[in-house]
Design a protein around this motif. Structure first.
Motif, PDB file in Angstrom:
ATOM      1  N   ALA A  77       8.971 -10.542 -17.779  1.00 20.44           N
ATOM      2  CA  ALA A  77      10.529 -10.534 -18.381  1.00 20.44           C
ATOM      3  C   ALA A  77      11.149 -11.313 -17.553  1.00 20.44           C
ATOM      4  N   GLN A  78      10.854 -11.628 -16.705  1.00 19.35           N
ATOM      5  CA  GLN A  78      11.822 -13.010 -15.382  1.00 19.35           C
ATOM      6  C   GLN A  78      11.683 -14.049 -15.721  1.00 19.35           C
ATOM      7  N   ALA A  79      10.455 -14.329 -15.912  1.00 21.91           N
ATOM      8  CA  ALA A  79      10.084 -15.386 -16.604  1.00 21.91           C
ATOM      9  C   ALA A  79      10.506 -16.640 -17.510  1.00 21.91           C
ATOM     10  N   ALA A  80      11.054 -15.134 -18.138  1.00 25.86           N
ATOM     11  CA  ALA A  80      11.452 -15.267 -19.478  1.00 25.86           C
ATOM     12  C   ALA A  80      13.028 -15.684 -19.470  1.00 25.86           C
ATOM     13  N   ALA A  81      13.470 -14.739 -19.116  1.00 26.08           N
ATOM     14  CA  ALA A  81      14.847 -14.978 -18.593  1.00 26.08           C
ATOM     15  C   ALA A  81      14.882 -15.787 -18.471  1.00 26.08           C
ATOM     16  N   ASP A  82      14.486 -16.114 -17.457  1.00 24.13           N
ATOM     17  CA  ASP A  82      14.768 -17.949 -16.508  1.00 24.13           C
ATOM     18  C   ASP A  82      13.825 -19.067 -17.708  1.00 24.13           C
TER      19      ASP A  82
END
Length: 478
Positions: free
Chosen positions: A294-299
């Motif tokens: 999920a964080q990778a998508a936001a980044d």
């Protein structure tokens, strides 16, 4: 009705025009949230009270009373559910089934028109329709002529504003040129394409084989008929999926220049969606990996200059959804985050849910019983919930928290005619989350901290009078 002209589609924005400079990224490590919160089962809060609280207390009679009492100036939205697909994707949690009988699909379309007639007749005062959304299933499984007929009937029954948003969910594997042309003729001006992940192995494990060439061809086909507002749906938490897969999928879709994106966490609930048992649970990523995805998508979207909307949507900074998020007018309904400001949502089709000021009403999900009700001239509502004044207050509080990541509970209680201290017990439930770094509490104001955006549902659950930590009817928080 939007006029569709036989002219070249508007020029696409070049990447240099659409891209904005990403904000500087800190080299310091991100604060962390205790992993137990990612494992909590909490609602997605596309409604409040949630569907878990629906019951038989709301029936056709109650729904007719609600419809009859609507003010003619109240803006309307319409949701049309088409519960059929050509192939069943194993990750799906929607009310849908596989059907390759075109005659049955055509009969479903006729009954949609009849249901719309029944609902419209129960509404002596119909406000203007600003949003129409076709969801599924696969709405474009309808024959082109049937799809156009349904929209034409809706336009005849309800007053539409001139620039109404007409949105349709599309499976890129099955969209034909004839259907694309029908969408354009019917005034469709926004579409959502399901992509999920571009890796062939992951696609095989979830029974959705969809080469990226097919997706690109669908983008080109839609643009060739003048449909420019294209959203994409992606997923994380799928079997054998990792951070690299998520980033690769986002890079691939960004190259096609969509308008918006949603990145949903896969909810493995085989006790509810029995076909999910075909997915090997041993191949699913754990809580820490899901959060990393999920964080990778936001980044990835931040690096492309996109704005994060809520906890699972993304858009260009100049997109109306990004603007709504900045201005605090973002809404949330059964399709997720939305710019739709309509106060009434009318659901049409088997299992469709309507949202009205006085509560929620859901249609019969069983296709045979839904069809029987329509044929007998009955509006097929079988369950729902009447919202109390406290429910409506809590709905506003949760929606503000989910959309703006902040809410003044004291001011909101006063605005609803309740004492300022109404939420004090909820603030006590939030205190441990504040200690764990999910939120900040100042007086009666609650703010979700930036690094805890993916945990906003954990925070919202503490304002939910029906939720209990031991409940298992919902998906994991992350």
């Amino acid at each position: 009705m939007r006029e569709i002209k036989d002219a070249a589609p508007p020029a696409r924005h070049s990447p240099s025009m659409r891209k904005t400079s990403p904000s500087p990224r800190s080299s310091s490590p991100r604060p962390t949230v205790p992993p137990a919160y990612a494992l909590e089962t909490v609602p997605r809060y596309t409604s409040y009270p949630t569907a878990a609280q629906f019951g038989p207390g709301v029936d056709e009679g109650a729904y007719r009373d609600w419809l009859a009492g609507l003010d003619g100036g109240t803006p309307l939205s319409l949701y049309v559910h088409v519960p059929y697909c050509r192939v069943l994707c194993w990750y799906c949690g929607c009310h849908t089934s596989v059907l390759n009988d075109d005659a049955r699909i055509a009969r479903y379309a006729r009954r949609l028109e009849r249901e719309a007639e029944l609902v419209a007749a129960a509404m002596p005062n119909k406000g203007p329709v600003a949003h129409l959304h076709f969801g599924g299933g696969t709405p474009t499984i309808l024959a082109p002529e049937d799809f156009e007929a349904v929209i034409a009937r809706l336009r005849a029954l309800f007053p539409f504003v001139e620039d109404a948003e007409i949105a349709v969910e599309i499976d890129p594997r099955t969209l034909t040129p004839a259907m694309a042309q029908a969408l354009a003729r019917a005034g469709v001006n926004r579409v959502s394409l399901g992509i999920q992940d571009i890796d062939p192995e992951i696609q095989r494990l979830v029974n959705r084989i969809q080469p990226m060439e097919t997706v690109a061809a669908t983008f080109a086909l839609l643009r060739s008929v003048g449909i420019e507002r294209i959203n994409v749906d992606l997923m994380y938490g799928l079997p054998k999926q990792d951070v690299a897969h998520v980033r690769a999928s986002i890079a691939a879709v960004l190259a096609l220049e969509p308008e918006r994106a949603a990145v949903f966490g896969y909810a493995h609930v085989p006790w509810f969606a029995k076909h999910q048992a075909a997915i090997d649970a041993a191949l699913l990523p754990g809580a820490a990996e899901r959060l990393a995805q999920a964080q990778a998508a936001a980044d990835a979207f931040a690096e492309a200059g996109w704005t994060q909307i809520g906890f699972d949507h993304y858009a260009h900074p100049d997109d109306p959804m990004a603007k709504a998020a900045r201005e605090g007018t973002l809404k949330r309904n059964f399709q997720g985050y939305t710019t739709d400001q309509g106060e009434v949502l009318i659901g049409l089709g088997a299992s469709a849910i309507g949202a009205l000021p006085l509560g929620y009403a859901q249609n019969e999900p069983h296709l045979g019983k839904w069809a029987q009700a329509i044929d007998e001239g009955r509006i097929p509502v079988v369950r729902g919930i009447a919202a109390t004044p406290e429910d409506r207050m809590r709905r506003d509080a949760i929606e503000r928290l989910m959309g703006a990541f902040a809410v003044d509970l004291g001011a909101l209680a006063r605005a609803h005619g309740f004492p300022e201290e109404t939420f004090d017990a909820d603030l006590a439930r939030l205190a441990p989350l504040a200690e764990d770094g999910l939120c900040a509490i100042e007086g009666r104001q609650v703010r979700v901290l930036p690094h805890a955006r993916f945990h906003v549902r954990n925070v919202a659950a503490r304002l939910d009078a029906y939720w209990a930590p031991a409940a298992t009817r919902h998906s994991r928080a992350v």
